[in-house]
Design a protein around this motif. Structure first.
Motif, short mmCIF file in Angstrom:
data_model
loop_
_atom_site.label_atom_id
_atom_site.label_comp_id
_atom_site.label_asym_id
_atom_site.label_seq_id
_atom_site.Cartn_x
_atom_site.Cartn_y
_atom_site.Cartn_z
N ALA A 71 0.83 -1.21 0.00
CA ALA A 71 0.00 0.00 0.00
C ALA A 71 0.86 1.26 0.00
N LEU A 72 1.97 1.22 0.75
CA LEU A 72 2.86 2.38 0.81
C LEU A 72 3.45 2.70 -0.55
N ARG A 73 3.86 1.67 -1.28
CA ARG A 73 4.46 1.91 -2.60
C ARG A 73 3.43 2.50 -3.56
N GLU A 74 2.19 2.03 -3.47
CA GLU A 74 1.15 2.56 -4.34
C GLU A 74 0.79 4.00 -3.97
N ARG A 75 0.74 4.30 -2.68
CA ARG A 75 0.46 5.68 -2.27
C ARG A 75 1.57 6.62 -2.75
N GLU A 76 2.81 6.16 -2.64
CA GLU A 76 3.94 6.99 -3.06
C GLU A 76 3.88 7.24 -4.57
N ARG A 77 3.46 6.25 -5.31
CA ARG A 77 3.33 6.40 -6.77
C ARG A 77 2.30 7.48 -7.12
N LYS A 78 1.25 7.58 -6.33
CA LYS A 78 0.16 8.51 -6.63
C LYS A 78 0.35 9.88 -5.97
N ARG A 79 1.39 10.02 -5.15
CA ARG A 79 1.58 11.28 -4.43
C ARG A 79 2.09 12.37 -5.37
N LEU A 80 1.43 13.52 -5.36
CA LEU A 80 1.84 14.65 -6.19
C LEU A 80 3.01 15.38 -5.54
N ARG A 81 4.05 15.62 -6.30
CA ARG A 81 5.23 16.31 -5.76
C ARG A 81 5.06 17.82 -5.75
N GLU A 195 -9.17 12.90 -8.11
CA GLU A 195 -7.74 13.22 -8.20
C GLU A 195 -7.46 14.44 -7.32
N ASN A 196 -6.17 14.70 -7.07
CA ASN A 196 -5.73 15.91 -6.35
C ASN A 196 -6.37 16.04 -4.97
N VAL A 197 -6.42 14.93 -4.26
CA VAL A 197 -7.10 14.87 -2.97
C VAL A 197 -6.15 15.24 -1.83
N VAL A 198 -6.67 15.98 -0.85
CA VAL A 198 -5.94 16.29 0.38
C VAL A 198 -6.63 15.57 1.52
N THR A 199 -5.97 14.55 2.06
CA THR A 199 -6.50 13.77 3.18
C THR A 199 -5.36 12.96 3.79
N THR A 200 -5.60 12.44 5.01
CA THR A 200 -4.67 11.46 5.58
C THR A 200 -5.39 10.14 5.83
N ASP A 201 -6.63 10.03 5.38
CA ASP A 201 -7.41 8.82 5.54
C ASP A 201 -6.83 7.72 4.65
N ALA A 202 -6.35 6.65 5.27
CA ALA A 202 -5.66 5.59 4.54
C ALA A 202 -6.56 4.95 3.48
N ILE A 203 -7.83 4.76 3.78
CA ILE A 203 -8.74 4.13 2.82
C ILE A 203 -8.87 4.99 1.57
N ILE A 204 -9.00 6.30 1.76
CA ILE A 204 -9.11 7.20 0.62
C ILE A 204 -7.79 7.24 -0.16
N LEU A 205 -6.67 7.30 0.56
CA LEU A 205 -5.36 7.33 -0.10
C LEU A 205 -5.15 6.11 -0.98
N SER A 210 -5.00 10.45 -7.19
CA SER A 210 -3.75 11.12 -6.79
C SER A 210 -4.02 11.96 -5.55
N TRP A 211 -2.96 12.28 -4.81
CA TRP A 211 -3.14 13.03 -3.56
C TRP A 211 -1.93 13.93 -3.31
N TYR A 212 -2.17 14.96 -2.50
CA TYR A 212 -1.12 15.92 -2.16
C TYR A 212 -1.01 16.02 -0.65
N ASN A 213 0.21 15.91 -0.14
CA ASN A 213 0.46 15.88 1.31
C ASN A 213 0.55 17.31 1.87
N LEU A 214 -0.55 18.01 1.83
CA LEU A 214 -0.59 19.42 2.21
C LEU A 214 -0.36 19.65 3.70
#
Length: 246
Positions: A71-81, A195-205, A210-214
């Motif tokens: 799951a971590l590798r997939e989240r990292e792949r989708k994380r917006l830099r 896409e372009n989601v801001v959350t820390t909810d693991a299920i959503i991530l 894609s997501w942004y670690n705001l």
């Protein structure tokens, strides 16, 4: 308005203090081991928590911090830099974490790089003395990133969601970010498809495009005194897994 320490629990200084670190580090390594081998979070947390005699809050903290490496590798792949021009925000999730940071209460660094809290909604929410500042920091950071549009989703069934919506829209007046706020009965379901989601909810991530670690960069830059609990064993485990690959 009364002063409220969002997410504060008196025992946290002991249960997440220096004397508890060795036990929590050992428990974290065992929990990662089990989750990487297909055990679900609840059963693995119960087994490890019982073995190490962890409190319910310690067990919940580890469950929030730890994820299987697939799951971590997939989240990292989708994380917006880089911050996109349009963001979709998990409203309560984002604002409550900032309120906890401003309160000096316990925050947790997850293996995925997010910063989470243990405050929880449980169907109720009330605006506190930290809410306005949290919103101001959030809007200011989005302006600095060049965000043009921000759509906040708030859980319709949570008490005072309407009041928070009104406050968000009020504070956004004159802001360069075009802010919209929607009340929805199934926020997790909506965000999981976007896409372009801001959350820390693991299920959503795990489900979103894609997501942004705001929140992490916002807390580190504007609330450097925030109490963020980290476990060295998880950092080492992450580095080892990264070298080994999938």
């Amino acid at each position: 308005m009364e002063t409220v320490k969002r997410g504060y629990m008196p025992k946290d200084t002991i249960e997440f203090g220096p004397k508890s670190e060795a036990k929590l580090n050992a428990a974290a390594q065992e929990l990662v081991f089990l989750m990487d081998r297909g055990y679900d979070t609840k059963s693995a947390s119960t087994f490890v928590g019982n073995h190490h005699l962890l409190s319910e809050r310690q067990r919940l903290a580890l469950a929030r911090m730890i994820s299987p490496h697939a799951a971590l590798r997939e989240r990292e792949r989708k994380r917006l830099r880089k911050g996109p021009q349009a963001l979709v925000l998990d409203g309560f999730n984002t604002i409550i974490t900032l309120e906890v940071a401003l309160s000096g209460s316990l925050l947790l660094e997850g293996m995925d790089g997010t910063i989470r809290d243990l405050a929880g909604l449980r169907g109720s929410y009330r605006i506190v003395d930290k809410t306005v500042r949290a919103i101001e920091l959030l809007l200011g950071r989005m302006e600095a990133l060049g965000v043009k549009e921000a759509l906040f989703y708030l859980d319709q069934q949570v008490s005072n969601s309407g009041r928070l919506r009104a406050l968000l829209l009020d504070k956004a007046e004159g802001c360069s970010v075009q802010v919209q706020v929607e009340l929805h009965p199934s926020v997790d379901g909506v965000l999981s498809r976007l896409e372009n989601v801001v959350t820390t909810d693991a299920i959503i991530l795990d489900k979103c495009g894609s997501w942004y670690n705001l929140n992490r960069e916002l807390i580190e830059e504007t609330v450097p005194e925030a109490w963020v609990f980290r476990l060295e064993s998880l950092k080492i485990w992450n580095e080892t897994a990264a070298m080994e690959g999938p």
